[in-house]
Design an enzyme around this catalytic site. Structure first.
Site, short mmCIF file in Angstrom:
data_model
loop_
_atom_site.label_atom_id
_atom_site.label_comp_id
_atom_site.label_asym_id
_atom_site.label_seq_id
_atom_site.Cartn_x
_atom_site.Cartn_y
_atom_site.Cartn_z
N PHE A 1 15.04 5.76 10.63
CA PHE A 1 13.69 5.74 10.08
C PHE A 1 13.24 7.17 9.83
CE2 PHE A 1 9.92 2.99 9.63
CZ PHE A 1 10.53 1.76 9.49
N GLN B 1 -2.87 8.32 6.96
CA GLN B 1 -1.51 8.29 6.43
C GLN B 1 -1.45 7.51 5.13
OE1 GLN B 1 2.02 6.23 8.57
NE2 GLN B 1 2.37 8.43 8.58
N HIS C 1 1.19 5.82 3.00
CA HIS C 1 2.58 5.40 3.09
C HIS C 1 3.24 5.63 1.73
CE1 HIS C 1 6.17 3.04 3.77
NE2 HIS C 1 5.83 2.88 5.03
N LEU D 1 2.77 -3.30 1.22
CA LEU D 1 3.70 -2.37 1.86
C LEU D 1 5.17 -2.73 1.63
CD1 LEU D 1 4.23 -0.09 4.04
CD2 LEU D 1 4.15 -1.92 5.74
N GLU E 1 9.54 1.59 5.27
CA GLU E 1 10.41 2.75 5.30
C GLU E 1 11.83 2.34 5.70
OE1 GLU E 1 8.38 6.31 6.75
OE2 GLU E 1 9.81 6.22 8.39
N ARG F 1 6.45 10.83 6.59
CA ARG F 1 5.73 10.12 5.52
C ARG F 1 4.83 11.03 4.70
NH1 ARG F 1 4.32 4.45 8.64
NH2 ARG F 1 6.45 3.67 8.53
N HIS G 1 -2.51 3.75 4.46
CA HIS G 1 -1.77 2.87 5.35
C HIS G 1 -2.25 2.89 6.78
CE1 HIS G 1 1.64 0.61 6.79
NE2 HIS G 1 2.10 1.60 7.51
N ARG H 1 1.56 10.23 11.58
CA ARG H 1 2.29 9.34 12.47
C ARG H 1 3.72 9.13 11.98
NH1 ARG H 1 3.55 4.12 12.26
NH2 ARG H 1 2.06 3.44 10.69
#
Lengths: 590, 236
Positions: free
Chosen positions: A119, A240, A242, A252, A255, A286, A353, A393
């Protein structure tokens, strides 16, 4: 108006991952616990999380919680509190294994262990190379987790109040929190939930933006209630975006797609992340990937007739891998982009996000204001700011946050309830009257503003003035605009006056919570004159003196916004972990 | 897609002011970006704030916006507006009491879900790490654990309409089999005992409406068949 009253040891507002994890701990301890949720628990937004939950289980290759901690501090651009980050990363394997014991259907390795995938920003050996740390159930990890937690609560006989909307926090004159006042949506009846300890686990407020991956219900109710009750909000300028929301729809795309080998391409088919993050490439953090995408689009290398998006390409992956590891993504892409990713790349664009800031807490889940814990008040999950995510994050740390801090706040509440919290002070009538007045206004308001139009105005303002890249002048104008829109929010008018399941009333009340979040965001962002993590502004560019525009001498500190007077205060970042050495300040590069 | 006017017939009922339910004709102007039925409902609500329905994730994973669409149950957020003949007729899910407009009382549905003990039962001492499960064993849960509890299936099932208090219904039985199929669960016998009854399981007459409407493409009938097989094999 007379309101009914119910009394509990503990009241939890919100039945997403954090609320239900706390509920398990509280209900299994035998304390009288109520969970209030405006939706049936499995409809909470945790359900939409896709890619995984991080834990250094090391099921596929060596991993260590100190590496996870390093990645999280670096991901946070050093704004995260290192005591809380150590606590979370160290606890991660245990809470994930507990969840497996609850029945979570994780995918498996050939050895029968929990399956882990790479990730963004997850690296081994202090930033060296990608590591498989994200524990996954296909690309439905949040759904599988939320259902497993609900099921465990069914087993524990947790008492749920489903489709109740919390209206306001109730506090004693000395500041102790005494519970909440809430409305049953089916009947419109209002009840006071008095409790020795109250937990907010109400999720984020991504709906302040026009384009968001968030559900309709993500209206920052807990954050708004806390602000109205005089609690400051921490680091609200950090949102954030995304990298991969479906262009146009906002839905969404995890990731985990890039974790499984997906590649971002611009109009000429170039894998442009190689230029921005030579080491981590598509699996950079991100904020880094989102900015790279917007830069590509702004410089004319976007895709499609309007050149307004880039492509997420997995056509080189085996169809079997896609069907097994990313079945939900394939479905979403077909549904919302009209593209089957086995054959056609997915059009994507950075989309709001996650709210990194929130109600200030310590790692025990205790809400902290004016330097000390607020007696009887706890917060966990996206509505809270522990602060583990700092300025940005890492993917999969949100689900981990829910588990770790849901559990720790539950444990702290038990300790408080069995100790000094045993007494149950009277609730001042004035506290109840304030909430009733907000509801009553909606019954009588004439010539007011339209809820739908006012919300749209707020969302468009946030999108234009506080997006992926921020500009000094736009931020200043944004503050004025949002304060203007607030006046409309406070005099919205609804036509529907029914007592029964009045969703117009719910939306008007939700908007009063959203606007608190919007104000906190805009005002904190306008004031922070550096670039850090997800907050990047034109007047704080990358210079040799301030790499990436970060200004540690002046801004290595948390923002605290107070509703009263829109006042800002600051508090230092805790750079000292609980047991290990501090992760030293460094320029962030991937 | 282009801008267009779309015609609806929508079930309306507010117990506070309506003596009886009625169907309302509504035309709404949609933008090119309005693709799904839920987009249209949001537009309708902007014009008439009394239009009541549940919604949340808008991507088919929370299960809030199930309704009866041109006679067939489905999720508003996953239904393409332009695939539907007009006027688009929207009614609440059939067989459950209506609270208001498109909002039904789901108490009975969840009661049946809860009745199958929807959690892993394992009284062996918990190991320090995860309980092991081979990829093949885990694969047995595919097609079962993905249920979003939207109730499209159970409220399309004639057996559930007749006996919502006695027949568990497709959603609850799918969940029952999800736990039977889980190698970590130790309560298969108790679970079968719990369903051994003329109504709870055996009211399923394989009409398969549940399979036809499931927005997640799950197959409750198949799961029910497997429970019936297990039931039979333990009696012989």
């Amino acid at each position: 108006m007379k309101v009914a009253k119910r009394t509990f040891d503990a009241v939890i507002v919100g039945a997403g991952g954090a609320g239900m994890r706390a509920a398990v701990t509280l209900a299994e301890s035998g304390l009288k616990t109520a969970v209030i949720s405006k939706v049936f628990p499995t409809r909470s937004h945790t359900v939409a999380a896709q890619g995984g939950v991080s834990a250094s289980l090391g099921n596929s290759e060596p991993d260590h919680w100190t590496w996870h901690m390093y990645d999280t501090v670096k991901g946070s651009d050093w704004l995260g509190d290192q005591d809380a980050i150590e606590f979370m990363c160290k606890q991660a394997p245990q809470v994930v294994v507990e969840l497996e014991h609850y029945g979570m259907p994780f995918d498996r390795t050939d050895e029968g262990k929990i399956y882990q995938r790479p990730f963004g920003g997850h690296m081994s050996n202090f930033g060296e190379k990608p590591v498989r740390r994200a524990c996954a159930a296909a690309d439905r990890t949040g759904h599988a987790m939320l259902h497993a937690l609900y099921q465990r609560n069914v087993r524990a006989n947790t008492q749920f109040f489903v489709e109740w909307l919390a209206l306001d926090l109730l506090r004693a004159a000395d500041g102790r929190v005494l519970g909440v006042i809430a409305m049953e949506m089916e009947t419109g009846e209002i009840t006071v939930f008095q409790a020795k300890a109250t937990l907010f686990a109400t999720g984020g407020a991504g709906r302040i933006y026009y384009s968001s991956t968030n559900a309709f219900i993500n209206t920052g109710d807990g954050v708004g209630m806390a602000a109205r009750a005089g609690i400051p909000l921490e680091d609200m300028e950090f949102w954030q975006f995304h990298p991969t929301g479906v262009a146009g729809a906002g839905v969404l795309i995890t990731e985990g797609v890039r974790g499984e080998g997906g590649i971002l391409r611009n109009a000429s088919g170039e894998r442009f992340m190689e230029r921005y993050a030579p080491n981590a490439k598509d699996l950079a953090s991100r904020d880094v990937v989102s900015r790279a995408m917007v830069t590509e689009i702004n410089e004319g290398r976007g895709c499609g007739t309007a050149k307004d998006h880039v492509l997420l390409d997995i056509t080189h992956l085996d169809a079997d891998v896609i069907n097994k590891r990313l079945p939900g993504i394939r479905e979403i892409s077909i549904q919302f982009a009209g593209a089957d990713p086995i054959k056609t790349p997915i059009p994507v664009v950075p989309t709001c996000h996650y709210q990194m800031g929130g109600i200030p807490t310590n790692y025990r889940g205790e809400v902290v204001a004016h330097g000390e814990a607020v007696a009887g008040f706890y917060a966990a999950g996206e509505c809270a700011c522990a602060s583990v995510h700092g300025a940005n994050r890492l993917g999969t740390n949100s689900l981990l946050d829910l588990l770790v801090f849901g559990k720790s706040s539950g444990e702290s509440m038990i300790e408080f309830i069995r100790g000094e919290g045993a007494a149950l002070p009277e609730i001042p009538q004035g506290e109840i009257d304030k909430a009733l007045a907000r509801v009553n206004r909606l019954d009588t308001q004439k010539n007011g503003a339209d809820v739908h139009e006012t919300r749209l105005a707020m969302q468009r303002t946030m999108q234009a003035h506080a997006g992926v890249f921020r500009f000094k002048d736009m931020l200043a104008q944004g503050v004025d605009k949002i304060l203007d829109i607030e006046k409309q929010v406070l005099q919205t008018e609804i036509k529907d006056k029914s007592k029964t399941w009045n969703t117009a009333r719910t939306e008007a009340l939700e908007l009063e919570n959203l606007i608190e979040v919007a104000k906190a965001t805009m005002i904190s962002a306008n004031a922070r004159t550096e670039s850090r993590g997800a907050h990047v502004r034109d007047d704080a560019p990358d210079t040799p003196e301030h790499p990436n525009g970060r200004d540690d001498a002046n801004w290595l500190k948390h923002s605290l916004w107070y509703r009263e007077g829109n006042r800002l205060e600051y508090k230092p970042v805790n750079l000292k972990p609980l047991t290990v050495e501090s992760v030293a300040l460094k320029t962030r590069a991937y | 897609m282009t801008s267009r006017t779309v015609k609806f017939k929508i079930y309306r009922y507010d117990p506070d002011k309506d003596a009886a339910p009625y169907m309302q004709d509504i035309s709404v102007e949609l933008d090119p970006s309005d693709r799904k039925l839920l987009d249209a409902l949001v537009k309708i609500k902007a014009l008439d704030d009394s239009m009541s329905y549940r919604r949340s994730c808008r991507e088919g994973v929370c299960g809030s916006d199930a309704m009866n669409i041109n006679g067939k149950n489905g999720l508003a957020c996953l239904t393409d507006i332009d695939s539907l003949p007009q006027p688009i007729t929207l009614r609440p899910l059939p067989g459950l009491p209506v609270i208001r407009d498109l909002i039904v009382d789901m108490t009975q549905f969840f009661k049946q879900y809860h009745s199958i003990k929807p959690y892993v039962v394992n009284n062996s001492p918990a190991p320090e790490m995860e309980r092991l499960q081979t990829p093949e064993e885990r694969e047995e849960l595919n097609g079962l654990y993905e249920c979003i509890l939207c109730a499209c299936c159970s409220t399309s099932c004639p057996s559930f309409w007749w006996n919502p208090d006695k027949f568990v219904g497709p959603a609850g039985l799918l969940a029952a089999y999800r736990f039977i199929a889980d190698t970590r669960d130790e309560a298969t016998n108790e679970r079968l005992d719990n369903l051994e009854d003329p109504y709870r399981l055996f009211r399923c007459h394989t009409i398969m409406n549940c399979v036809d409407v499931c927005p997640k493409h799950l197959n409750p009938t198949k799961a029910i068949g497997k429970i019936k097989e297990l039931m039979l094999s333990r009696t012989v």
